[in-house]
Motif scaffolding. Structure first.
Motif, mmCIF file in Angstrom:
data_model
loop_
_atom_site.group_PDB
_atom_site.id
_atom_site.type_symbol
_atom_site.label_atom_id
_atom_site.label_comp_id
_atom_site.label_asym_id
_atom_site.label_seq_id
_atom_site.Cartn_x
_atom_site.Cartn_y
_atom_site.Cartn_z
ATOM 1 N N VAL A 349 0.855 -1.190 0.000
ATOM 2 C CA VAL A 349 0.000 0.000 0.000
ATOM 3 C C VAL A 349 0.889 1.237 0.000
ATOM 4 C CG1 VAL A 349 -1.845 -1.197 1.214
ATOM 5 C CG2 VAL A 349 -0.138 0.047 2.543
ATOM 6 N N ASP A 350 0.286 2.416 -0.260
ATOM 7 C CA ASP A 350 1.076 3.650 -0.243
ATOM 8 C C ASP A 350 1.283 4.095 1.201
ATOM 9 O OD1 ASP A 350 -1.194 5.439 0.577
ATOM 10 O OD2 ASP A 350 -1.981 4.768 -1.370
ATOM 11 N N LEU A 351 2.160 5.067 1.363
ATOM 12 C CA LEU A 351 2.577 5.499 2.699
ATOM 13 C C LEU A 351 1.417 6.088 3.490
ATOM 14 C CD1 LEU A 351 5.005 5.744 4.590
ATOM 15 C CD2 LEU A 351 5.439 8.020 3.629
ATOM 16 N N SER A 352 0.584 6.912 2.850
ATOM 17 C CA SER A 352 -0.524 7.536 3.585
ATOM 18 C C SER A 352 -1.533 6.493 4.049
ATOM 19 C CB SER A 352 -1.208 8.586 2.702
ATOM 20 O OG SER A 352 -1.772 7.968 1.542
ATOM 21 N N THR A 353 -1.791 5.472 3.201
ATOM 22 C CA THR A 353 -2.718 4.395 3.603
ATOM 23 C C THR A 353 -2.162 3.630 4.791
ATOM 24 O OG1 THR A 353 -3.576 4.153 1.357
ATOM 25 C CG2 THR A 353 -3.896 2.286 2.862
ATOM 26 N N ALA A 354 -0.840 3.343 4.746
ATOM 27 C CA ALA A 354 -0.221 2.619 5.854
ATOM 28 C C ALA A 354 -0.295 3.425 7.138
ATOM 29 C CB ALA A 354 1.224 2.277 5.518
ATOM 30 N N THR A 355 -0.063 4.733 7.036
ATOM 31 C CA THR A 355 -0.111 5.584 8.229
ATOM 32 C C THR A 355 -1.510 5.586 8.832
ATOM 33 O OG1 THR A 355 1.637 6.997 7.310
ATOM 34 C CG2 THR A 355 0.301 7.913 9.100
ATOM 35 N N GLY A 356 -2.524 5.737 7.976
ATOM 36 C CA GLY A 356 -3.901 5.770 8.476
ATOM 37 C C GLY A 356 -4.323 4.448 9.099
ATOM 38 N N ARG A 357 -3.969 3.340 8.455
ATOM 39 C CA ARG A 357 -4.391 2.036 8.982
ATOM 40 C C ARG A 357 -3.636 1.684 10.260
ATOM 41 N NH1 ARG A 357 -7.842 -0.285 5.119
ATOM 42 N NH2 ARG A 357 -8.567 1.530 3.959
ATOM 43 N N LEU A 358 -2.392 2.116 10.379
ATOM 44 C CA LEU A 358 -1.648 1.869 11.616
ATOM 45 C C LEU A 358 -2.282 2.628 12.777
ATOM 46 C CD1 LEU A 358 1.998 1.953 10.230
ATOM 47 C CD2 LEU A 358 0.914 0.011 11.396
ATOM 48 N N GLY A 359 -2.784 3.840 12.504
ATOM 49 C CA GLY A 359 -3.473 4.588 13.546
ATOM 50 C C GLY A 359 -4.735 3.864 13.995
ATOM 51 N N GLN A 360 -5.498 3.299 13.023
ATOM 52 C CA GLN A 360 -6.699 2.547 13.373
ATOM 53 C C GLN A 360 -6.359 1.307 14.191
ATOM 54 O OE1 GLN A 360 -8.846 1.709 9.770
ATOM 55 N NE2 GLN A 360 -8.862 3.847 9.105
ATOM 56 N N LEU A 361 -5.288 0.616 13.798
ATOM 57 C CA LEU A 361 -4.876 -0.590 14.510
ATOM 58 C C LEU A 361 -4.401 -0.273 15.919
ATOM 59 C CD1 LEU A 361 -2.994 -2.394 11.598
ATOM 60 C CD2 LEU A 361 -5.076 -3.202 12.727
ATOM 61 N N ALA A 362 -3.759 0.888 16.060
ATOM 62 C CA ALA A 362 -3.318 1.298 17.397
ATOM 63 C C ALA A 362 -4.517 1.603 18.281
ATOM 64 C CB ALA A 362 -2.397 2.512 17.288
ATOM 65 N N ALA A 363 -5.528 2.286 17.714
ATOM 66 C CA ALA A 363 -6.717 2.614 18.495
ATOM 67 C C ALA A 363 -7.478 1.354 18.907
ATOM 68 C CB ALA A 363 -7.626 3.546 17.690
ATOM 69 N N ALA A 364 -7.408 0.322 18.057
ATOM 70 C CA ALA A 364 -8.099 -0.933 18.360
ATOM 71 C C ALA A 364 -7.285 -1.842 19.259
ATOM 72 C CB ALA A 364 -8.444 -1.659 17.070
ATOM 73 N N GLY A 365 -6.056 -1.440 19.570
ATOM 74 C CA GLY A 365 -5.247 -2.230 20.486
ATOM 75 C C GLY A 365 -4.412 -3.322 19.841
ATOM 76 N N PHE A 366 -4.288 -3.314 18.490
ATOM 77 C CA PHE A 366 -3.501 -4.354 17.811
ATOM 78 C C PHE A 366 -2.006 -4.016 17.795
ATOM 79 C CE2 PHE A 366 -7.731 -5.078 16.006
ATOM 80 C CZ PHE A 366 -7.829 -6.462 16.091
ATOM 81 N N VAL A 367 -1.641 -2.717 17.665
ATOM 82 C CA VAL A 367 -0.240 -2.308 17.536
ATOM 83 C C VAL A 367 0.022 -1.128 18.479
ATOM 84 C CG1 VAL A 367 -0.167 -3.044 15.121
ATOM 85 C CG2 VAL A 367 -0.697 -0.657 15.664
ATOM 86 N N GLU A 368 1.281 -0.824 18.628
ATOM 87 C CA GLU A 368 1.672 0.328 19.436
ATOM 88 C C GLU A 368 2.970 0.891 18.889
ATOM 89 O OE1 GLU A 368 2.121 -1.202 23.368
ATOM 90 O OE2 GLU A 368 3.818 -2.480 22.878
ATOM 91 N N ARG A 369 3.220 2.169 19.210
ATOM 92 C CA ARG A 369 4.443 2.814 18.735
ATOM 93 C C ARG A 369 5.635 2.300 19.512
ATOM 94 N NH1 ARG A 369 4.440 6.850 15.219
ATOM 95 N NH2 ARG A 369 2.480 7.924 14.702
ATOM 96 N N ALA A 370 6.766 2.247 18.782
ATOM 97 C CA ALA A 370 8.041 1.885 19.392
ATOM 98 C C ALA A 370 9.062 2.953 19.012
ATOM 99 C CB ALA A 370 8.491 0.504 18.909
ATOM 100 N N GLN A 371 10.246 2.872 19.592
ATOM 101 C CA GLN A 371 11.282 3.879 19.309
ATOM 102 C C GLN A 371 11.655 3.886 17.835
ATOM 103 O OE1 GLN A 371 14.549 3.097 21.942
ATOM 104 N NE2 GLN A 371 13.511 3.999 23.729
ATOM 105 N N THR A 372 11.586 2.733 17.182
ATOM 106 C CA THR A 372 12.014 2.646 15.773
ATOM 107 C C THR A 372 10.842 2.444 14.820
ATOM 108 O OG1 THR A 372 12.399 0.284 16.083
ATOM 109 C CG2 THR A 372 14.292 1.759 16.382
ATOM 110 N N GLY A 373 9.615 2.747 15.248
ATOM 111 C CA GLY A 373 8.481 2.584 14.346
ATOM 112 C C GLY A 373 7.261 2.000 15.046
ATOM 113 N N TRP A 374 6.795 0.870 14.517
ATOM 114 C CA TRP A 374 5.597 0.204 15.046
ATOM 115 C C TRP A 374 5.891 -1.261 15.374
ATOM 116 C CZ3 TRP A 374 1.125 2.994 15.779
ATOM 117 C CH2 TRP A 374 1.039 4.242 15.124
ATOM 118 N N ARG A 375 5.208 -1.750 16.387
ATOM 119 C CA ARG A 375 5.347 -3.158 16.769
ATOM 120 C C ARG A 375 3.987 -3.694 17.209
ATOM 121 N NH1 ARG A 375 8.674 -2.244 22.438
ATOM 122 N NH2 ARG A 375 6.896 -1.377 23.653
#
Length: 388
Positions: A349-375
Motif C-alpha cells: 500500500v502507499d505510505l498515507s494508507t499505511a499511516t492511516g491504517r496503523l493509527g486505526q490498529l493502534a486505536a483498536a489495540g492491535f499495535v503500538e508505537r516503538a522507538q524505531t516505528g511500530w510493533r
C-alpha cells in the motif's frame, strides 16, 4: 377410501402363510387383488396372465396352500386388537405411500402397535441403524443424533436391536420425540427381551411395526427381509458402526436400491465395528459422510432450507478487519518493530494508507508505537500478587 373386510381378511391370511416381501405374491396382488391372490393360492382361480409360473413359483404356491389349514386370520386380528394394535392395508389412510417404491416386494399389510399415525410419522423420518455390538462411541453418537433429529421434528426409525438401534430409540425418547421400531416378528414378540421396557415406552410415544401377525417369532431371514421396510419408511438412512458383515449394510443396500440418501458416520480407522461404514464411504457411489444432525438434515431435508452450517474455527479479533487493514497488520514483524515506510512496502500500500491504517490498529489495540516505528502489541502478563 375404505378397505372391504374381505380384502382385509385376505391380506391377514396372506401375511400368515407367506414370508414378507415375496415377489410372486406381490405380482398376484397387483394384478387380481388380495382376494384374487388368495384364490390362486387355494387353486380355485387360475394364475393371471402376465405372472410367469416357474418350477420355483409352483413350489411357492404349493407351500402357501399347505399352510392355509393352520391359519386363523380372524383370531390374529382379534389378538392384535386385544393388545391395542391394528392392521393396516394399502388404501387405508394410515398407509405410507413411500412403501409403493418397493414394487412387487411391498408388504401385504402391516401390523401396528402404538399411539402414532404411521403415514404422518413417516413424512419426515430418518432411519438410524448399526452394530449390535456397538462401542461407547457409537452408542453416544446414535443417542445424540436421535435426540437432535427428534428436536428438529423428525421421526427416528430403527430395528429395536441392542447397540446402535436401541441407543437411537432411547435418544429420541429422551427428548419426547417420536420413534418407530420395525420388528422381524409379531408386535407381541419383544425381541430382544432385554429391550422390553424400551418397547413399552415406544408404544406410548411411537410405533412398533411388523409384516407378520401376532405370535410370529423372529428369524434370521425375517431380520434381513424387514430391513427393506426400514429403508422404505424413511427419507434416508444413517449407518453408525457396522462390521464387515452386518445387517446394517443390508439396510444400506436397500436404501441405495430405493434411490434414497445413504449416510455413514466415520469411526476410528482401526475399529472393527466401523469397517462397514468406511467401506460405504469408499464405494462408488459413496455414502455421504455425516457427523451431526445438521449434516443429516441437509441430505434429507428441503433443498435450500436445511443446509448445514460450514464448520469454522474460533472467531479471532482480526477476522473482522477489512483486507487492507489486515494486510498492514500482517506486515508487522512477529518480533521487534518496523518503520511506516517498511510496513507500507511489505503490505503493498502507499505510505498515507499505511499511516492511516496503523493509527486505526493502534486505536483498536492491535499495535503500538516503538522507538524505531511500530510493533505488535503484546498483552500484559498479570503481576503475581504479593502475599499479605
Amino acid at each position: 377410501m375404505t378397505v372391504p373386510d374381505e380384502e382385509r381378511l385376505a391380506r391377514a391370511t396372506l401375511c400368515a402363510i407367506a414370508e414378507p416381501g415375496e415377489a410372486l405374491l406381490g405380482r398376484l396382488i397387483d394384478r387380481v387383488g388380495a382376494r384374487g391372490a388368495l384364490a390362486v393360492v387355494r387353486g380355485t382361480e387360475p394364475v393371471p396372465d402376465g405372472v410367469p409360473i416357474t418350477d420355483r413359483a409352483r413350489a411357492r404356491l404349493a407351500a402357501w396352500q399347505a399352510r392355509l389349514a393352520g391359519t386363523d386370520p380372524e383370531t390374529d386380528l382379534e389378538i392384535c386388537d386385544r393388545i391395542g394394535g391394528r392392521m393396516i392395508c394399502p388404501g387405508d389412510p394410515e398407509w405410507p405411500a413411500a412403501l409403493d417404491d418397493l414394487g412387487d416386494h411391498r408388504p401385504y399389510a402391516l401390523w401396528l402397535r402404538g399411539s402414532a399415525d404411521l403415514r404422518h410419522a413417516c413424512l419426515r423420518a430418518v432411519a438410524i441403524v448399526g452394530a449390535r455390538a456397538a462401542s461407547p462411541y457409537g452408542t453416544r453418537i446414535a443417542a445424540d443424533l436421535g435426540a437432535e433429529l427428534a428436536d428438529a421434528g423428525w421421526t427416528v426409525i430403527s430395528g429395536g436391536a441392542l447397540g446402535i438401534d436401541g441407543a437411537a430409540h432411547r435418544g429420541t425418547l429422551a427428548v419426547d420425540g417420536r420413534t418407530i421400531a420395525v420388528f422381524a416378528g409379531g408386535v407381541d414378540r419383544f425381541y430382544p427381551p432385554r429391550n422390553e421396557v424400551l418397547f413399552l415406552e415406544i408404544i406410548e410415544h411411537g410405533l412398533l411395526v411388523s409384516e407378520s401377525p401376532p405370535g410370529t417369532d423372529p428369524s434370521r431371514l425375517r431380520f434381513l427381509i424387514r430391513n427393506r421396510l426400514i429403508a422404505a419408511l424413511a427419507r434416508g438412512t444413517v449407518v453408525i458402526e457396522a462390521a464387515a458383515r452386518s445387517g446394517a449394510l443390508n439396510t444400506a443396500a436397500h436404501t441405495r436400491d430405493l434411490g434414497r440418501p445413504l449416510m455413514a458416520v466415520p469411526g476410528p480407522v482401526d475399529s472393527l465395528t466401523s469397517v462397514g461404514c468406511h467401506r460405504l464411504l469408499r464405494e462408488v457411489p459413496p455414502a455421504r459422510c455425516v457427523t451431526n444432525s445438521a449434516e443429516v438434515l441437509e441430505e434429507i431435508g428441503t433443498i435450500g432450507v436445511d443446509l448445514a452450517p460450514v464448520p469454522q474455527g474460533p472467531l479471532l479479533p482480526h477476522d473482522a478487519l477489512d483486507p487492507t487493514t489486515r494486510a498492514v497488520l500482517e506486515a508487522l514483524p512477529a518480533r521487534g518493530s518496523a518503520g511506516t515506510a517498511q510496513i507500507a512496502v511489505k503490505a503493498g500500500v502507499d505510505l498515507s494508507t499505511a499511516t492511516g491504517r496503523l493509527g486505526q490498529l493502534a486505536a483498536a489495540g492491535f499495535v503500538e508505537r516503538a522507538q524505531t516505528g511500530w510493533r505488535l502489541r503484546r498483552p500484559k502478563k498479570p503481576r503475581p500478587s504479593r502475599p499479605p
